[in-house]
Design an enzyme around this catalytic site. Sequence first.
Site, PDB file in Angstrom:
ATOM      1  N   GLU A 288       0.818  -1.202   0.000  1.00  6.30           N
ATOM      2  CA  GLU A 288       0.000   0.000   0.000  1.00  6.30           C
ATOM      3  C   GLU A 288       0.862   1.267   0.000  1.00  6.30           C
ATOM      4  O   GLU A 288       0.427   2.330  -0.429  1.00  6.30           O
ATOM      5  CB  GLU A 288      -0.922  -0.012   1.227  1.00  6.30           C
ATOM      6  CG  GLU A 288      -2.335   0.414   0.919  1.00  6.30           C
ATOM      7  CD  GLU A 288      -3.303   0.139   2.048  1.00  6.30           C
ATOM      8  OE1 GLU A 288      -4.294  -0.563   1.804  1.00  6.30           O
ATOM      9  OE2 GLU A 288      -3.091   0.612   3.178  1.00  6.30           O
ATOM     10  N   HIS A 309       7.174 -26.897  -1.251  1.00  7.43           N
ATOM     11  CA  HIS A 309       6.461 -27.993  -1.906  1.00  7.43           C
ATOM     12  C   HIS A 309       5.300 -27.480  -2.748  1.00  7.43           C
ATOM     13  O   HIS A 309       4.477 -28.267  -3.210  1.00  7.43           O
ATOM     14  CB  HIS A 309       5.985 -28.993  -0.853  1.00  7.43           C
ATOM     15  CG  HIS A 309       7.131 -29.618  -0.117  1.00  7.43           C
ATOM     16  ND1 HIS A 309       7.633 -30.866  -0.413  1.00  7.43           N
ATOM     17  CD2 HIS A 309       7.920 -29.120   0.861  1.00  7.43           C
ATOM     18  CE1 HIS A 309       8.668 -31.118   0.374  1.00  7.43           C
ATOM     19  NE2 HIS A 309       8.863 -30.067   1.158  1.00  7.43           N
ATOM     20  N   LYS A 423     -14.065   0.636  -4.066  1.00  2.00           N
ATOM     21  CA  LYS A 423     -15.157   1.068  -3.181  1.00  2.00           C
ATOM     22  C   LYS A 423     -16.216   1.817  -3.991  1.00  2.00           C
ATOM     23  O   LYS A 423     -17.411   1.600  -3.812  1.00  2.00           O
ATOM     24  CB  LYS A 423     -14.632   1.988  -2.077  1.00  2.00           C
ATOM     25  CG  LYS A 423     -13.754   1.285  -1.066  1.00  2.00           C
ATOM     26  CD  LYS A 423     -13.406   2.240   0.063  1.00  2.00           C
ATOM     27  CE  LYS A 423     -12.298   1.692   0.919  1.00  2.00           C
ATOM     28  NZ  LYS A 423     -11.712   2.686   1.813  1.00  2.00           N
TER      29      LYS A 423
HETATM   30  O1  PA5 Z   1      -3.533   1.346   5.982  1.00  5.99           O
HETATM   31  C1  PA5 Z   1      -4.630   1.796   5.714  1.00  5.99           C
HETATM   32  O2  PA5 Z   1      -4.850   3.008   5.715  1.00  5.99           O
HETATM   33  C2  PA5 Z   1      -5.814   0.898   5.413  1.00  5.99           C
HETATM   34  O3  PA5 Z   1      -5.426  -0.424   5.349  1.00  5.99           O
HETATM   35  C3  PA5 Z   1      -6.849   1.030   6.494  1.00  5.99           C
HETATM   36  O4  PA5 Z   1      -6.262   0.696   7.721  1.00  5.99           O
HETATM   37  C4  PA5 Z   1      -8.051   0.139   6.230  1.00  5.99           C
HETATM   38  O5  PA5 Z   1      -8.590   0.435   4.992  1.00  5.99           O
HETATM   39  C5  PA5 Z   1      -9.100   0.312   7.307  1.00  5.99           C
HETATM   40  O6  PA5 Z   1      -9.473   1.645   7.414  1.00  5.99           O
HETATM   41  P1  PA5 Z   1     -10.243   2.165   8.678  1.00  5.99           P
HETATM   42  O7  PA5 Z   1      -9.365   2.004   9.867  1.00  5.99           O
HETATM   43  O8  PA5 Z   1     -10.534   3.595   8.379  1.00  5.99           O
HETATM   44  O9  PA5 Z   1     -11.498   1.339   8.804  1.00  5.99           O
END
Ligand code: PA5
Length: 447
Positions: A288, A309, A423
């Site tokens: 990310e 494996h 989303k």
């Molecule tokens: O690292 C990030 O920003 C994302 O993985 C969020 O943690 C994830 O989408 C969850 O978001 P939230 O804590 O707003 O529910």
Amino acid sequence: MIDLKFSYDNALDFVPEEKINAFQQRIDDSFSALYGKTGRGNDFLGWMDLPDNTGEKIIEKIESLAKTIRSKSEVFVVVGIGGSYLGARAVIEALSHHFLHLKKNDGPAVLYAGQNISEDYLSDLLEILDNKDYSLTVISKSGTTTEPAIAFRILKNHLEKKYGKQEARLRITAVTDKEKGALKQLADEEGFETFVVPDDVGGRYSVLTPVGLLPIAVAGFSIRELLAGGAKMKKHLAESTAIGNNPVAAYAAVRNALYTSGKTTEIMVNYEPRLFYFTEWWKQLYGESEGKEQKGIFPAGVGFTTDLHSMGQYIQDGLRNLFETVISVEKPQHTLSVPHAANNLDKLNYIAGMRLHEVNRQAETGTTLAHVDGGVPNLRIQIPAVTPNVLGQLIYFFEMACAVSGYLLGVNPFDQPGVEAYKKNMFALLGKPGFEKETEAIRKRLG
Ligand code: PA5
């Protein structure tokens, strides 16, 4: 002294030392941008100070609540997704008994929800919770994420039906923004115990906030040791930014040198199943943070010898765009040896009496050599044992290395604009108010 040793000798056949050292100036600039808060995404650098800035008051509040939850729960459900659950799960599973769910009297089993939208998964969870005393925490920084919101709605109803509204309220803790979002509003209205996710800490960098600390404390592990490990690494990294002295500088330089030589996939390798979720946490952190603007190393993960494996063939012999980063654990927690057998039908007597860990280590060395021979550079992170302190060091190490690597790559390692695309389509398909135009467009596209 830190407990982590980083070595890249087995990468030098693929990238010359000069190419790695050529990153030094940009590494120095990246550290300066982080410490001086002048780089991209500099309003999301709060995680850098968490190891020594998490106040005694918060730690005590978490420890005291964890004690109460442990005293009345056979199960603790962590409701969250991405950065709001992977850090906690990484640490808890790294430190827990592998078969905790079958062990008795070891505190609550920690189960997870809100990290998928599977009807079967949640139904199975509810079936278990019907017959267990449980508490839960719902973790969402934005307070509006669909997956945990759905799971929480269902679990809140279940808790209220099981215990009544009053007791259910006492069994729910919310971890969210200090003022924004639906979860904050609900927590205030219902009077749940709450913890704040700091504004300047993004989800995937939040394991050392209450997001990770509360579940880890409920699971029975020392959050003080975890933070102390982070603080130890923080101090060490601040002493020098030289590639020869600073493991973050070295890791960031080598992986970027490999990337620019065509090694575009990094495989995190462990030989201890307890590290499976640590790899999952690392995958999110790096994927990310770096995968944007059509750039970035693809982070993958395997557990050896299991995956030798299944994935071993590809790694040995497939497309040569891979490099491996092994987390090597020096000491296991137990002692177990290969027994002698009089008939020796399986021909294992040549290792009779040998510790399983020794067999595992030889498998590691043999695999490293084979993969290097096959064209896969190998980076190695050696740790003495899996403890809260060492995990704290590793977490801080990988977070800093991710930030520095992201800057070397020229991206903002603290945003995630690409996550919104799915989303928007999902909301349009579900008919969410406010998405009418997108619904129209997507219907036309699907015919
Ligand atoms: O690292 C990030 O920003 C994302 O993985 C969020 O943690 C994830 O989408 C969850 O978001 P939230 O804590 O707003 O529910």
